[in-house]
Design a protein around this motif. Structure first.
Motif, PDB file in Angstrom:
ATOM      1  N   VAL A 111       8.351 -32.054-111.636  1.00  0.00           N
ATOM      2  CA  VAL A 111       8.502 -33.090-112.662  1.00  0.00           C
ATOM      3  C   VAL A 111       7.486 -34.207-112.423  1.00  0.00           C
ATOM      4  O   VAL A 111       6.834 -34.695-113.364  1.00  0.00           O
ATOM      5  CB  VAL A 111       9.942 -33.647-112.666  1.00  0.00           C
ATOM      6  N   LEU A 112       7.343 -34.598-111.155  1.00  0.00           N
ATOM      7  CA  LEU A 112       6.330 -35.617-110.815  1.00  0.00           C
ATOM      8  C   LEU A 112       4.929 -35.094-111.114  1.00  0.00           C
ATOM      9  O   LEU A 112       4.081 -35.823-111.667  1.00  0.00           O
ATOM     10  CB  LEU A 112       6.461 -35.985-109.343  1.00  0.00           C
ATOM     11  N   ALA A 113       4.662 -33.819-110.778  1.00  0.00           N
ATOM     12  CA  ALA A 113       3.349 -33.234-111.049  1.00  0.00           C
ATOM     13  C   ALA A 113       3.078 -33.137-112.547  1.00  0.00           C
ATOM     14  O   ALA A 113       1.933 -33.305-112.999  1.00  0.00           O
ATOM     15  CB  ALA A 113       3.257 -31.849-110.409  1.00  0.00           C
ATOM     16  N   ALA A 114       4.134 -32.869-113.323  1.00  0.00           N
ATOM     17  CA  ALA A 114       3.951 -32.790-114.775  1.00  0.00           C
ATOM     18  C   ALA A 114       3.435 -34.121-115.319  1.00  0.00           C
ATOM     19  O   ALA A 114       2.525 -34.159-116.167  1.00  0.00           O
ATOM     20  CB  ALA A 114       5.278 -32.412-115.440  1.00  0.00           C
ATOM     21  N   TRP A 115       4.026 -35.224-114.812  1.00  0.00           N
ATOM     22  CA  TRP A 115       3.514 -36.531-115.238  1.00  0.00           C
ATOM     23  C   TRP A 115       2.071 -36.725-114.767  1.00  0.00           C
ATOM     24  O   TRP A 115       1.232 -37.264-115.489  1.00  0.00           O
ATOM     25  CB  TRP A 115       4.408 -37.640-114.684  1.00  0.00           C
ATOM     26  N   GLY A 116       1.762 -36.249-113.553  1.00  0.00           N
ATOM     27  CA  GLY A 116       0.400 -36.362-113.039  1.00  0.00           C
ATOM     28  C   GLY A 116      -0.594 -35.616-113.899  1.00  0.00           C
ATOM     29  O   GLY A 116      -1.705 -36.113-114.177  1.00  0.00           O
ATOM     30  N   PHE A 117      -0.245 -34.417-114.354  1.00  0.00           N
ATOM     31  CA  PHE A 117      -1.137 -33.658-115.245  1.00  0.00           C
ATOM     32  C   PHE A 117      -1.294 -34.372-116.594  1.00  0.00           C
ATOM     33  O   PHE A 117      -2.398 -34.490-117.128  1.00  0.00           O
ATOM     34  CB  PHE A 117      -0.581 -32.248-115.475  1.00  0.00           C
ATOM     35  N   TRP A 118      -0.177 -34.840-117.136  1.00  0.00           N
ATOM     36  CA  TRP A 118      -0.208 -35.476-118.471  1.00  0.00           C
ATOM     37  C   TRP A 118      -1.046 -36.753-118.445  1.00  0.00           C
ATOM     38  O   TRP A 118      -1.814 -37.021-119.357  1.00  0.00           O
ATOM     39  CB  TRP A 118       1.217 -35.768-118.909  1.00  0.00           C
ATOM     40  N   ALA A 119      -0.921 -37.531-117.340  1.00  0.00           N
ATOM     41  CA  ALA A 119      -1.634 -38.807-117.255  1.00  0.00           C
ATOM     42  C   ALA A 119      -2.950 -38.697-116.493  1.00  0.00           C
ATOM     43  O   ALA A 119      -3.626 -39.713-116.312  1.00  0.00           O
ATOM     44  CB  ALA A 119      -0.737 -39.837-116.570  1.00  0.00           C
ATOM     45  N   ALA A 120      -3.297 -37.476-116.059  1.00  0.00           N
ATOM     46  CA  ALA A 120      -4.533 -37.257-115.291  1.00  0.00           C
ATOM     47  C   ALA A 120      -4.577 -38.153-114.051  1.00  0.00           C
ATOM     48  O   ALA A 120      -5.625 -38.710-113.698  1.00  0.00           O
ATOM     49  CB  ALA A 120      -5.768 -37.465-116.158  1.00  0.00           C
ATOM     50  N   GLN A 121      -3.459 -38.253-113.358  1.00  0.00           N
ATOM     51  CA  GLN A 121      -3.369 -39.071-112.151  1.00  0.00           C
ATOM     52  C   GLN A 121      -3.629 -38.195-110.925  1.00  0.00           C
ATOM     53  O   GLN A 121      -2.719 -37.576-110.370  1.00  0.00           O
ATOM     54  CB  GLN A 121      -1.987 -39.720-112.070  1.00  0.00           C
ATOM     55  N   VAL A 122      -4.888 -38.145-110.506  1.00  0.00           N
ATOM     56  CA  VAL A 122      -5.268 -37.269-109.394  1.00  0.00           C
ATOM     57  C   VAL A 122      -4.573 -37.654-108.085  1.00  0.00           C
ATOM     58  O   VAL A 122      -4.116 -36.760-107.350  1.00  0.00           O
ATOM     59  CB  VAL A 122      -6.804 -37.245-109.241  1.00  0.00           C
ATOM     60  N   PRO A 123      -4.459 -38.937-107.726  1.00  0.00           N
ATOM     61  CA  PRO A 123      -3.741 -39.259-106.483  1.00  0.00           C
ATOM     62  C   PRO A 123      -2.299 -38.742-106.486  1.00  0.00           C
ATOM     63  O   PRO A 123      -1.796 -38.274-105.448  1.00  0.00           O
ATOM     64  CB  PRO A 123      -3.785 -40.785-106.441  1.00  0.00           C
ATOM     65  N   VAL A 124      -1.636 -38.833-107.639  1.00  0.00           N
ATOM     66  CA  VAL A 124      -0.259 -38.311-107.723  1.00  0.00           C
ATOM     67  C   VAL A 124      -0.253 -36.799-107.506  1.00  0.00           C
ATOM     68  O   VAL A 124       0.596 -36.257-106.781  1.00  0.00           O
ATOM     69  CB  VAL A 124       0.360 -38.663-109.093  1.00  0.00           C
ATOM     70  N   LEU A 125      -1.202 -36.108-108.118  1.00  0.00           N
ATOM     71  CA  LEU A 125      -1.262 -34.653-107.966  1.00  0.00           C
ATOM     72  C   LEU A 125      -1.606 -34.257-106.528  1.00  0.00           C
ATOM     73  O   LEU A 125      -1.098 -33.247-106.017  1.00  0.00           O
ATOM     74  CB  LEU A 125      -2.282 -34.069-108.945  1.00  0.00           C
ATOM     75  N   LEU A 126      -2.452 -35.021-105.859  1.00  0.00           N
ATOM     76  CA  LEU A 126      -2.746 -34.750-104.452  1.00  0.00           C
ATOM     77  C   LEU A 126      -1.483 -34.922-103.607  1.00  0.00           C
ATOM     78  O   LEU A 126      -1.212 -34.127-102.691  1.00  0.00           O
ATOM     79  CB  LEU A 126      -3.852 -35.680-103.945  1.00  0.00           C
ATOM     80  N   GLY A 127      -0.692 -35.944-103.929  1.00  0.00           N
ATOM     81  CA  GLY A 127       0.587 -36.116-103.241  1.00  0.00           C
ATOM     82  C   GLY A 127       1.512 -34.943-103.488  1.00  0.00           C
ATOM     83  O   GLY A 127       2.222 -34.490-102.575  1.00  0.00           O
ATOM     84  N   CYS A 128       1.495 -34.424-104.718  1.00  0.00           N
ATOM     85  CA  CYS A 128       2.331 -33.255-105.038  1.00  0.00           C
ATOM     86  C   CYS A 128       1.859 -32.000-104.303  1.00  0.00           C
ATOM     87  O   CYS A 128       2.677 -31.138-103.959  1.00  0.00           O
ATOM     88  CB  CYS A 128       2.345 -33.019-106.540  1.00  0.00           C
ATOM     89  N   VAL A 129       0.558 -31.880-104.063  1.00  0.00           N
ATOM     90  CA  VAL A 129       0.051 -30.752-103.269  1.00  0.00           C
ATOM     91  C   VAL A 129       0.666 -30.799-101.879  1.00  0.00           C
ATOM     92  O   VAL A 129       1.153 -29.783-101.347  1.00  0.00           O
ATOM     93  CB  VAL A 129      -1.492 -30.797-103.180  1.00  0.00           C
ATOM     94  N   PHE A 130       0.659 -31.994-101.273  1.00  0.00           N
ATOM     95  CA  PHE A 130       1.263 -32.144 -99.949  1.00  0.00           C
ATOM     96  C   PHE A 130       2.759 -31.806-100.002  1.00  0.00           C
ATOM     97  O   PHE A 130       3.283 -31.106 -99.125  1.00  0.00           O
ATOM     98  CB  PHE A 130       1.058 -33.571 -99.451  1.00  0.00           C
ATOM     99  N   LEU A 131       3.450 -32.274-101.029  1.00  0.00           N
ATOM    100  CA  LEU A 131       4.888 -32.025-101.150  1.00  0.00           C
ATOM    101  C   LEU A 131       5.177 -30.538-101.389  1.00  0.00           C
ATOM    102  O   LEU A 131       6.175 -30.009-100.878  1.00  0.00           O
ATOM    103  CB  LEU A 131       5.470 -32.871-102.279  1.00  0.00           C
ATOM    104  N   MET A 132       4.318 -29.853-102.138  1.00  0.00           N
ATOM    105  CA  MET A 132       4.508 -28.404-102.329  1.00  0.00           C
ATOM    106  C   MET A 132       4.231 -27.650-101.031  1.00  0.00           C
ATOM    107  O   MET A 132       4.836 -26.609-100.756  1.00  0.00           O
ATOM    108  CB  MET A 132       3.613 -27.898-103.456  1.00  0.00           C
ATOM    109  N   GLY A 133       3.316 -28.174-100.223  1.00  0.00           N
ATOM    110  CA  GLY A 133       3.121 -27.607 -98.889  1.00  0.00           C
ATOM    111  C   GLY A 133       4.379 -27.780 -98.047  1.00  0.00           C
ATOM    112  O   GLY A 133       4.780 -26.866 -97.305  1.00  0.00           O
TER     113      GLY A 133
END
Length: 649
Positions: A111-133
């Motif tokens: 859900v957080l990553a979905a907002w990151g994709f929609w808003a093009a927030q790369v730092p948020v998506l990088l955080g989600c990469v760590f969380l998916m790890g």
């Protein structure tokens, strides 16, 4: 074997024809699809994010060339930091509860990553990469600790093969879907966001259907210090030599695979002169090969944990990695090719065959190792052993990237790196097999039972999967012990006539198998008593002891009277508090083969002359009976049971 809370029957009671039938059983199918959805979501998210950063966004602080490395490093970092804690949690708590918690976490992350994709927030998506790890770190020990709790020993290879196949198919589909969806004009990131959330929800739905299990170590006190616990886990794994060497073997496979996977894009572009579609084709071929190899393990192993496939896999990995170098080193320069043009050239089919076979043999290599670790690890420590494996895997993959990068910086070409990797694989495998000769012994047994003979085993379910037992068998040839090894899912220590150790090759093989030499009491009283002491020690340690009570290979094909040595061993074991069942077995149709004494030469029965006197792949068999109760454990009764089994066709 633990049972599930919702099903009090033993896993072995759920008979199935093959590994695919597991997909119709509740103890396996929901877990399989939960793992499948999670692996697909991981890769859809990561690959879509990588493509978006590389092609769609212009970021001065994250250049496209570095995006893949940064995303990969962030994903793997939690494995180093939290694997030890994840292993403890899995051993302490009920595994399905952990699975459901992890899937809830995945929904929140997506859900957080979905907002990151929609808003093009790369730092948020990088955080989600760590969380998916972190999500994958928590799920890893559960994945491999759950299977041996719900599958019996004869289902582990097939179950692991299905999971391995499903994982690589999910990786492939996730990456393909991620690349296609994010490239949709105008709506790509939004569609990716929706797909990630839907996959997370699907994984949580299937997790709800997984039957509950029993915690394996509920009294475990959690050590929250990841550094000290990581070191403790590695020491714990090191305590079982076969398991630890297998962990190193699996980690090496990830090192080996990472060299190829990380270099596919550059290999496709700079060596094969192909476009992005060609790079994707390499990934498809590699994933399909791994999947096929994983599924073949059950077929080639007679539904037992057959680590004899590991040397076969290692040989194939080296052979086809080296041939990939020779197939690619002389390709002429050409304009960038699309998929159709690339496939139209016959030279490229050899490359595809090398890659497919390389990955197929990697599947044969890895699945039996995973199954062996699950089978041989202490149930109360199993998840922590898997956590140690995940830590080692991460370290080896990081080492792979660093070494491959250093070789490229030194001016080596990608085909040359493949060549070096193939040669290194042969050296590493040889070293591991010397450290753990059981792999090599099982390979010899596997070859003998598959390629020298057409070998049929009946009643192998009577061989205990744990605890001590004495296996008594008729003695027909010089390779009886090898054939018994091929039928058993566990190592067997044999008592054998000391003279057989003088036979070339076979003597070396039996010494490698730690067979116990025995001489007649009148010839060597000290060796006679030492053999009995060692035999009792084998039973005291909970292992299998193999005995040929006739005392010598038959010279006429008939069963000879059983001697009393087996009773002396059983009585000595009982005196030390060890109760060992006796499992009768009989080799059939082996008399008259190359390794039996049948040829008469100057009045002597000899063996190993005229190797093809019965043609190629002659039929032989092994019939195994139910364990004999203590009241029936007498030489004459054992002989009668073996004789009856020998008459069964």
């Amino acid at each position: 074997m633990s049972t599930t809370a919702s099903n009090p029957t033993q896993p072995g009671a759920n008979a199935h024809a093959n590994q695919f039938a597991l997909l119709a059983q509740r103890r396996f199918a929901p877990f399989f699809w939960t793992q499948f959805a999670g692996a697909a979501n991981d890769n859809l998210f990561k690959f879509a994010f990588t493509v978006m950063v590389t092609y769609q966004l212009q970021l001065s602080w994250l250049p496209p060339a570095q995006a893949g490395l940064v995303i990969g490093a962030l994903f793997i970092l939690p494995f180093l930091l939290f694997s030890a804690t994840a292993g403890q949690l899995t051993d302490k708590f009920e595994k399905v509860a952990i699975i459901r918690f992890v899937k809830n976490l995945e929904i929140a992350i997506m859900v957080l990553a979905a907002w990151g994709f929609w808003a093009a927030q790369v730092p948020v998506l990088l955080g989600c990469v760590f969380l998916m790890g972190l999500h994958s770190t928590l799920f890893g020990p559960v994945k491999f600790a759950y299977l041996p709790q719900v599958l019996d020993a004869r289902e582990l290879t097939g179950g692991n093969g299905m999971i391995e196949m499903g994982t690589f198919v999910a990786i492939l589909l996730g990456q393909v879907a991620g690349g296609l969806l994010v490239a949709l004009p105008g709506i790509g990131p939004t569609v990716v966001a929706l797909a990630c959330v839907l996959l997370a929800l699907a994984g949580r739905a299937t997790a709800q259907a997984i039957p509950l299990t029993v915690p394996t170590d509920p009294g475990l006190a959690i050590n929250w210090n990841p550094v000290s616990e990581t070191w403790r886990n590695l020491r714990l794994a090191h305590g079982n030599r076969v398991v630890f060497r297998s962990l190193l073997g699996i980690s090496w496979m990830w090192f080996f695979g990472a060299v190829f996977l990380s270099n596919f894009p550059a290999f496709a572009k700079d060596v094969l002169h192909g476009n992005e579609q060609v790079a994707s084709l390499l990934l498809v071929v590699f994933s399909v090969g791994i999947g096929i190899g994983s599924l073949l393990c059950e077929v080639l192993s007679r539904r037992q944990v057959e680590i004899g496939l590991v040397p076969l896999g290692a040989i194939g990995m080296s052979v086809f990695a080296i041939d990939l170098y020779f197939a690619s080193r002389a390709l002429p320069a050409a304009p960038v090719m699309g998929l159709a043009t690339f496939l139209a050239q016959s030279a490229h089919w050899r490359l595809m065959a090398d890659l497919a076979l390389l990955s197929l043999f990697a599947g044969l290599y890895s699945v039996p190792m995973y199954a062996l670790i699950q089978l041989r690890s202490q149930p109360t420590h199993r998840a922590r052993i898997i956590a140690a494996n995940n830590i080692l895997n991460a370290l080896f993959m990081i080492g792979s990237s660093l070494i491959a990068g250093a070789l490229l910086a030194a001016g080596l070409s990608i085909p040359q790196i493949f060549l070096i990797t193939g040669i290194a694989n042969a050296l590493v495998a040889f070293y591991i097999f010397l450290l753990v000769p059981e792999y090599l012994l099982r390979f010899v047994a596997w070859v003998a039972s598959r390629l020298v003979y057409r070998y049929k085993v009946r009643g192998d379910e009577h061989i205990p999967t744990d605890g001590p037992a004495v296996l008594v068998c008729n003695h027909v040839s010089f390779v009886d012990a090898v054939l018994l090894m091929a039928a058993s899912p566990r190592p067997i220590r044999f008592i054998m006539d000391h003279r057989i150790f003088k036979v070339p090759v076979l003597g070396w093989l039996f010494r490698l198998a730690k067979a116990i030499p025995i001489a007649a009491q009148k010839d060597d009283p000290q060796a006679y008593e030492k053999a009995f002491a060692e035999a009792v020690a084998v039973l005291r340690e909970g292992d299998l002891l193999g005995i040929f009570p006739e005392g010598a290979i038959t010279r006429d094909g008939q069963l000879q009277p059983f001697k009393g040595g087996v009773m002396k061993i059983l009585e000595m074991a009982r005196a030390q508090g060890v109760q060992a069942p006796v499992v009768p077995m009989a080799l059939t149709q082996l008399w008259g083969s190359f390794f039996s004494r049948i040829e008469v030469r100057e009045g002597q029965n000899v063996a190993m002359v005229r190797p093809f006197r019965r043609g190629f792949f002659s039929r032989v068999g092994l019939n195994i009976g139910a364990a004999m109760p203590q009241a029936e454990q007498a030489p004459q009764a054992m002989q009668q049971r073996v004789a009856l089994l020998a008459q069964t066709s």
